[in-house]
Scaffold this motif. Structure first.
Motif, PDB file in Angstrom:
ATOM      1  N   ASN A   1       0.873  -1.342  -0.093  1.00  0.00           N
ATOM      2  CA  ASN A   1      -0.047  -0.119   0.064  1.00  0.00           C
ATOM      3  C   ASN A   1       0.652   1.247  -0.046  1.00  0.00           C
ATOM      4  OD1 ASN A   1       0.874  -0.319   2.462  1.00  0.00           O
ATOM      5  ND2 ASN A   1      -0.830   0.323   3.736  1.00  0.00           N
ATOM      6  N   LEU A   2       1.759   1.306  -0.971  1.00  0.00           N
ATOM      7  CA  LEU A   2       2.810   2.644  -1.261  1.00  0.00           C
ATOM      8  C   LEU A   2       1.995   3.606  -1.841  1.00  0.00           C
ATOM      9  CD1 LEU A   2       6.051   0.654  -1.922  1.00  0.00           C
ATOM     10  CD2 LEU A   2       5.271   1.661   0.160  1.00  0.00           C
ATOM     11  N   VAL A   3       2.359   4.914  -1.356  1.00  0.00           N
ATOM     12  CA  VAL A   3       1.673   6.106  -1.871  1.00  0.00           C
ATOM     13  C   VAL A   3       2.576   7.220  -1.805  1.00  0.00           C
ATOM     14  CG1 VAL A   3      -0.868   5.428  -1.493  1.00  0.00           C
ATOM     15  CG2 VAL A   3       0.556   6.910   0.403  1.00  0.00           C
ATOM     16  N   ILE A   4       2.513   8.218  -2.385  1.00  0.00           N
ATOM     17  CA  ILE A   4       3.438   9.539  -2.342  1.00  0.00           C
ATOM     18  C   ILE A   4       2.544  10.560  -1.385  1.00  0.00           C
ATOM     19  CG2 ILE A   4       4.475  11.405  -3.472  1.00  0.00           C
ATOM     20  CD1 ILE A   4       4.247   9.759  -6.187  1.00  0.00           C
ATOM     21  N   PRO A   5       3.272  10.815  -0.278  1.00  0.00           N
ATOM     22  CA  PRO A   5       2.582  11.681   0.624  1.00  0.00           C
ATOM     23  C   PRO A   5       2.524  13.056   0.113  1.00  0.00           C
ATOM     24  CG  PRO A   5       4.944  11.285   1.368  1.00  0.00           C
ATOM     25  CD  PRO A   5       4.660  10.465   0.224  1.00  0.00           C
TER      26      PRO A   5
ATOM     27  N   THR B   1       1.595   5.734   6.999  1.00  0.00           N
ATOM     28  CA  THR B   1       2.950   6.707   7.261  1.00  0.00           C
ATOM     29  C   THR B   1       2.471   8.176   6.401  1.00  0.00           C
ATOM     30  OG1 THR B   1       4.243   4.824   7.323  1.00  0.00           O
ATOM     31  CG2 THR B   1       5.429   7.072   7.156  1.00  0.00           C
ATOM     32  N   ALA B   2       2.132   7.964   5.199  1.00  0.00           N
ATOM     33  CA  ALA B   2       1.729   9.079   4.409  1.00  0.00           C
ATOM     34  C   ALA B   2       0.673  10.148   5.306  1.00  0.00           C
ATOM     35  CB  ALA B   2       1.308   8.794   2.966  1.00  0.00           C
ATOM     36  N   ALA B   3      -0.456   9.301   5.534  1.00  0.00           N
ATOM     37  CA  ALA B   3      -1.540  10.439   6.244  1.00  0.00           C
ATOM     38  C   ALA B   3      -0.808  11.052   7.685  1.00  0.00           C
ATOM     39  CB  ALA B   3      -2.474   9.473   6.577  1.00  0.00           C
ATOM     40  N   ALA B   4      -0.083  10.369   8.447  1.00  0.00           N
ATOM     41  CA  ALA B   4       0.590  10.861   9.522  1.00  0.00           C
ATOM     42  C   ALA B   4       1.452  12.020   9.197  1.00  0.00           C
ATOM     43  CB  ALA B   4       1.107   9.875  10.354  1.00  0.00           C
ATOM     44  N   LEU B   5       2.299  11.575   8.133  1.00  0.00           N
ATOM     45  CA  LEU B   5       3.293  12.729   7.536  1.00  0.00           C
ATOM     46  C   LEU B   5       2.395  13.894   7.243  1.00  0.00           C
ATOM     47  CD1 LEU B   5       5.883  10.743   5.646  1.00  0.00           C
ATOM     48  CD2 LEU B   5       6.172  11.998   7.499  1.00  0.00           C
ATOM     49  N   LYS B   6       1.411  13.922   6.556  1.00  0.00           N
ATOM     50  CA  LYS B   6       0.659  15.097   5.991  1.00  0.00           C
ATOM     51  C   LYS B   6       0.168  15.981   7.107  1.00  0.00           C
ATOM     52  CE  LYS B   6      -2.379  17.486   3.696  1.00  0.00           C
ATOM     53  NZ  LYS B   6      -1.843  18.705   3.031  1.00  0.00           N
ATOM     54  N   THR B   7      -0.534  15.084   8.086  1.00  0.00           N
ATOM     55  CA  THR B   7      -0.936  15.951   9.344  1.00  0.00           C
ATOM     56  C   THR B   7       0.257  16.675  10.112  1.00  0.00           C
ATOM     57  OG1 THR B   7      -2.590  14.220   9.559  1.00  0.00           O
ATOM     58  CG2 THR B   7      -2.218  15.609  11.590  1.00  0.00           C
ATOM     59  N   MET B   8       1.417  15.906  10.297  1.00  0.00           N
ATOM     60  CA  MET B   8       2.412  16.680  10.839  1.00  0.00           C
ATOM     61  C   MET B   8       3.042  17.555  10.278  1.00  0.00           C
ATOM     62  SD  MET B   8       5.839  14.733  12.620  1.00  0.00           S
ATOM     63  CE  MET B   8       6.493  14.006  10.981  1.00  0.00           C
ATOM     64  N   ALA B   9       3.285  17.565   8.909  1.00  0.00           N
ATOM     65  CA  ALA B   9       3.784  18.510   8.037  1.00  0.00           C
ATOM     66  C   ALA B   9       2.975  19.826   7.974  1.00  0.00           C
ATOM     67  CB  ALA B   9       3.927  17.890   6.502  1.00  0.00           C
TER      68      ALA B   9
END
Length: 260
Positions: free
Chosen positions: A87-91, A110-118
């Motif tokens: 389930n790889l995606v580009i964040p 990981t992508a969803a959490a990176l988006k929220t953090m960024a």
């Protein structure tokens, strides 16, 4: 008749007095009959505060690479070693300008959490970008060999994982950088940048840990990497912050992994 009047008055007074005394005694007896001989002492119930449930360390697997708690180090290779997440995606965060076509991916969680953090960092004037995300088994072979060729194997093993032993291969890890001092991206001086300081303070809030903290090379097997974050979910990241334990090896009571 007058002769006997004092006697009559005396008799009346005696009768009246007897009535009053008798009535008082009867009333007192009635009152005593309605009251217990001894009042029972009142009991006080002391309520103890409910204890918070202990943290459940068995919620997720530590060996399944699909688990957000999987522990990968020099003593714990991936199984299989050629594992690739599905389930790889580009964040949706800024990417390094020359990022490779595979490194721009991470797992969807990981992508969803990176988006929220960024987004949270951006709201505070800090710009985080993705330097490197997922790396395939074959990519890690080439990268590790390049470090060995340029630095020697001993130095390479302190900064780069061998293929099959890399967190990047799981999709749960990411190398982050910033724009305030690009020369410090993927370097220890990143810790002194605005982005590095923000990340060190706030990563736990968003489910990330600094995977290779300072002073823990004897545990993790890698030198300090303030840019390398690992998604473990907010429950674990915040529990580690609360307990002050900075490595997942120590948190779960696993053996140190300084060498292969």
């Amino acid at each position: 008749m007058k002769k006997h009047l004092p006697i009559i008055v005396l008799v009346v007074l005696i009768l009246v007095g007897s009535y009053i005394v008798g009535h008082h005694v009867a009333s007192q007896s009635k009152t005593n009959a309605t009251q217990p001989a001894h009042s029972a002492p009142k009991t006080t119930t002391v309520q103890t505060p409910a204890q918070a449930p202990s943290f459940d360390k068995t919620q997720y697997s530590l060996s399944d690479p699909n688990s957000q708690w999987v522990v990968v180090d020099k003593q714990r290779p991936l199984n299989p070693v050629s594992y690739a997440p599905a389930n790889l995606v580009i964040p949706s965060i800024p990417l390094r300008s020359n990022i490779t076509s595979t490194e721009e991916y991470v797992r969807s969680e990981t992508a969803a959490a990176l988006k929220t953090m960024a987004d949270a960092a951006s709201a505070q004037g800090v710009t985080l970008n993705l330097q490197s995300g997922y790396r395939s088994y074959n990519f890690q072979v080439s990268l590790y060999n390049s470090y060995v060729a340029s630095q020697g194997q001993a130095a390479a093993d302190r900064s780069s994982a061998r293929a099959g032993y890399s967190e990047h291969q799981t999709g749960w890890a990411a190398d982050l950088g910033g724009t305030s001092n690009p020369s410090c991206n993927v370097a220890q001086c990143f810790a002194d940048t605005a982005e590095g300081k923000w990340l060190a303070t706030n990563a736990n809030t968003y489910g990330f840990i600094i995977r290779y903290p300072e002073g823990k090379e004897s545990v993790t097997g890698y030198e300090y990497e303030p840019w390398h974050v690992r998604y473990v979910g907010t429950a674990l990241s915040q529990e580690m912050q609360k307990t002050g334990i900075t490595t997942i090896e120590q948190f779960f009571g696993l053996p140190d992994a300084p060498t292969y």
